[in-house]
Design a protein around this motif. Sequence first.
Motif, PDB file in Angstrom:
ATOM      1  N   THR A  25       0.864  -1.185   0.000  1.00 18.95           N
ATOM      2  CA  THR A  25       0.000   0.000   0.000  1.00 18.95           C
ATOM      3  C   THR A  25       0.904   1.240   0.000  1.00 18.95           C
ATOM      4  O   THR A  25       2.095   1.141   0.321  1.00 18.95           O
ATOM      5  CB  THR A  25      -0.878   0.065   1.271  1.00 18.95           C
ATOM      6  OG1 THR A  25      -0.040   0.459   2.370  1.00 18.95           O
ATOM      7  CG2 THR A  25      -1.547  -1.255   1.600  1.00 18.95           C
ATOM      8  N   GLN A  82      -2.940  -7.269  11.056  1.00 15.27           N
ATOM      9  CA  GLN A  82      -2.507  -6.009  11.704  1.00 15.27           C
ATOM     10  C   GLN A  82      -3.210  -5.776  13.048  1.00 15.27           C
ATOM     11  O   GLN A  82      -2.830  -4.872  13.779  1.00 15.27           O
ATOM     12  CB  GLN A  82      -2.730  -4.818  10.747  1.00 15.27           C
ATOM     13  CG  GLN A  82      -4.166  -4.402  10.483  1.00 15.27           C
ATOM     14  CD  GLN A  82      -4.860  -5.243   9.419  1.00 15.27           C
ATOM     15  OE1 GLN A  82      -4.495  -6.379   9.169  1.00 15.27           O
ATOM     16  NE2 GLN A  82      -5.884  -4.687   8.796  1.00 15.27           N
ATOM     17  N   LYS A  83      -4.242  -6.576  13.326  1.00 10.59           N
ATOM     18  CA  LYS A  83      -4.963  -6.421  14.602  1.00 10.59           C
ATOM     19  C   LYS A  83      -4.622  -7.552  15.579  1.00 10.59           C
ATOM     20  O   LYS A  83      -5.196  -7.635  16.669  1.00 10.59           O
ATOM     21  CB  LYS A  83      -6.489  -6.402  14.355  1.00 10.59           C
ATOM     22  CG  LYS A  83      -6.952  -5.350  13.329  1.00 10.59           C
ATOM     23  CD  LYS A  83      -6.786  -3.920  13.836  1.00 10.59           C
ATOM     24  CE  LYS A  83      -7.479  -2.893  12.957  1.00 10.59           C
ATOM     25  NZ  LYS A  83      -6.653  -2.217  11.970  1.00 10.59           N
ATOM     26  N   ARG A 108      -1.920  -0.852  12.300  1.00 11.38           N
ATOM     27  CA  ARG A 108      -1.801  -0.524  10.870  1.00 11.38           C
ATOM     28  C   ARG A 108      -0.360  -0.722  10.435  1.00 11.38           C
ATOM     29  O   ARG A 108       0.550  -0.738  11.271  1.00 11.38           O
ATOM     30  CB  ARG A 108      -2.226   0.922  10.620  1.00 11.38           C
ATOM     31  CG  ARG A 108      -3.685   1.124  10.989  1.00 11.38           C
ATOM     32  CD  ARG A 108      -4.261   2.329  10.357  1.00 11.38           C
ATOM     33  NE  ARG A 108      -5.705   2.153  10.297  1.00 11.38           N
ATOM     34  CZ  ARG A 108      -6.523   2.884   9.573  1.00 11.38           C
ATOM     35  NH1 ARG A 108      -6.038   3.842   8.826  1.00 11.38           N
ATOM     36  NH2 ARG A 108      -7.810   2.654   9.555  1.00 11.38           N
ATOM     37  N   ILE A 109      -0.159  -0.818   9.134  1.00 12.86           N
ATOM     38  CA  ILE A 109       1.218  -0.860   8.627  1.00 12.86           C
ATOM     39  C   ILE A 109       1.552   0.533   8.130  1.00 12.86           C
ATOM     40  O   ILE A 109       0.631   1.303   7.818  1.00 12.86           O
ATOM     41  CB  ILE A 109       1.401  -1.925   7.502  1.00 12.86           C
ATOM     42  CG1 ILE A 109       0.561  -1.630   6.272  1.00 12.86           C
ATOM     43  CG2 ILE A 109       1.117  -3.309   8.047  1.00 12.86           C
ATOM     44  CD1 ILE A 109       1.201  -0.792   5.255  1.00 12.86           C
ATOM     45  N   GLU A 150       4.059   4.725  12.421  1.00 13.02           N
ATOM     46  CA  GLU A 150       3.728   5.958  11.685  1.00 13.02           C
ATOM     47  C   GLU A 150       4.809   6.184  10.619  1.00 13.02           C
ATOM     48  O   GLU A 150       5.975   6.484  10.928  1.00 13.02           O
ATOM     49  CB  GLU A 150       3.593   7.194  12.585  1.00 13.02           C
ATOM     50  CG  GLU A 150       2.250   7.266  13.316  1.00 13.02           C
ATOM     51  CD  GLU A 150       1.046   7.408  12.379  1.00 13.02           C
ATOM     52  OE1 GLU A 150       1.122   8.090  11.337  1.00 13.02           O
ATOM     53  OE2 GLU A 150       0.007   6.797  12.687  1.00 13.02           O
ATOM     54  N   SER A 151       4.362   6.089   9.370  1.00 10.52           N
ATOM     55  CA  SER A 151       5.325   6.130   8.263  1.00 10.52           C
ATOM     56  C   SER A 151       6.156   7.414   8.255  1.00 10.52           C
ATOM     57  O   SER A 151       7.345   7.379   7.930  1.00 10.52           O
ATOM     58  CB  SER A 151       4.604   5.941   6.925  1.00 10.52           C
ATOM     59  OG  SER A 151       3.607   6.922   6.763  1.00 10.52           O
TER      60      SER A 151
HETATM   61  N1  LIG Z   1      -0.791   7.371   9.509  1.00 14.05           N
HETATM   62  C1  LIG Z   1      -0.427   5.990   9.322  1.00 14.05           C
HETATM   63  C2  LIG Z   1      -1.466   5.339   8.430  1.00 14.05           C
HETATM   64  C3  LIG Z   1      -1.207   3.866   8.261  1.00 14.05           C
HETATM   65  C4  LIG Z   1      -2.331   3.199   7.473  1.00 14.05           C
HETATM   66  O1  LIG Z   1      -3.443   3.728   7.331  1.00 14.05           O
HETATM   67  N2  LIG Z   1      -2.021   2.014   6.937  1.00 14.05           N
HETATM   68  C5  LIG Z   1      -3.000   1.262   6.211  1.00 14.05           C
HETATM   69  C6  LIG Z   1      -2.433   0.767   4.896  1.00 14.05           C
HETATM   70  S1  LIG Z   1      -1.999   2.128   3.833  1.00 14.05           S
HETATM   71  C7  LIG Z   1      -3.413   0.045   7.025  1.00 14.05           C
HETATM   72  O2  LIG Z   1      -2.608  -0.539   7.713  1.00 14.05           O
HETATM   73  N3  LIG Z   1      -4.694  -0.355   6.921  1.00 14.05           N
HETATM   74  C8  LIG Z   1      -5.173  -1.502   7.605  1.00 14.05           C
HETATM   75  C9  LIG Z   1      -6.377  -1.237   8.446  1.00 14.05           C
HETATM   76  O3  LIG Z   1      -6.977  -0.152   8.306  1.00 14.05           O
HETATM   77  O4  LIG Z   1      -6.749  -2.103   9.235  1.00 14.05           O
HETATM   78  C10 LIG Z   1       0.975   5.909   8.694  1.00 14.05           C
HETATM   79  O5  LIG Z   1       1.265   6.778   7.880  1.00 14.05           O
HETATM   80  O6  LIG Z   1       1.747   5.011   9.039  1.00 14.05           O
END
Ligand SMILES: N[C@@H](CCC(=O)N[C@@H](CS)C(=O)NCC(=O)O)C(=O)O
Length: 234
Positions: free
Chosen positions: A9, A38-39, A51-52, A71-72
């Motif tokens: 992603t 991720q959970k 989240r990743i 946090e990326s």
């Molecule tokens: N602000 C966080 C956002 C991370 C995020 O939204 N990751 C998404 C993929 S782009 C994710 O893990 N989604 C899985 C979910 O919502 O359960 C960052 O930049 O690391």
Amino acid sequence: MIELFTASTPNGWKVSVALEALGLAYEVRAIDLMSQAQKAPEYLAINPNGRIPAIIDHAPTDGGAPITIFESGAILVYLAEKTGQLMPTDVRGRMACLQWLMFQMGGIGPMMGQANVFFRYMPEKIPTAIMRYQNESRRLFEVLDRRLGESEWLAGDAFSIADIANWCWVRTYKWSGVSVNELPHLRRWLDAIKTREACLKGVTIPHPMPSLDDDEAAEAKANFVKGAQTMVQR
Ligand SMILES: N[C@@H](CCC(=O)N[C@@H](CS)C(=O)NCC(=O)O)C(=O)O
């Protein structure tokens, strides 16, 4: 060595592109978002937000115990500071870099993310929601275009983590149905980045994504959209 917890992603690519550009050794731990890995409690111990991406650096610069970061944007800053690369060190250049990184974290990412969800993944198509997020994404593209009309890269003269963060999202503009027409500076920048070796490699981590434009990838695309629809409704 750095462990990278990621999925295919835009937020995940930001870190794999940076690691490739910096030539750092890393091991990929693919997180299957569709099965909600991720959970899982063991992953929540690494990223409490579920989240990743996340990383564990087993050889941090302070010589201490392994450091875990989620946090990326924070990960990109950490990697730039660890290596002294991809972020200017003078105060003006550093702040330019951080402000365009924050612009991505607080604007481009959330707005394009919601545009994707409402335009592509949600089975109910809600015109006002789609319009709101697409219009806001397009407005942010116009801000980027103006900046890139006055500066080769977002932070100034050199490619930086601000370019990596924004590029990983903006390159998916077709997923959110947002046009880049009549944005010549943005298009020049998109084209310039996509041929960089680290960027080409970074966006294939952990898996190459089916092109959402490619008819031959229609089945993969349908499966991907179905999986994402299930995920956003949880
Ligand atoms: N602000 C966080 C956002 C991370 C995020 O939204 N990751 C998404 C993929 S782009 C994710 O893990 N989604 C899985 C979910 O919502 O359960 C960052 O930049 O690391």
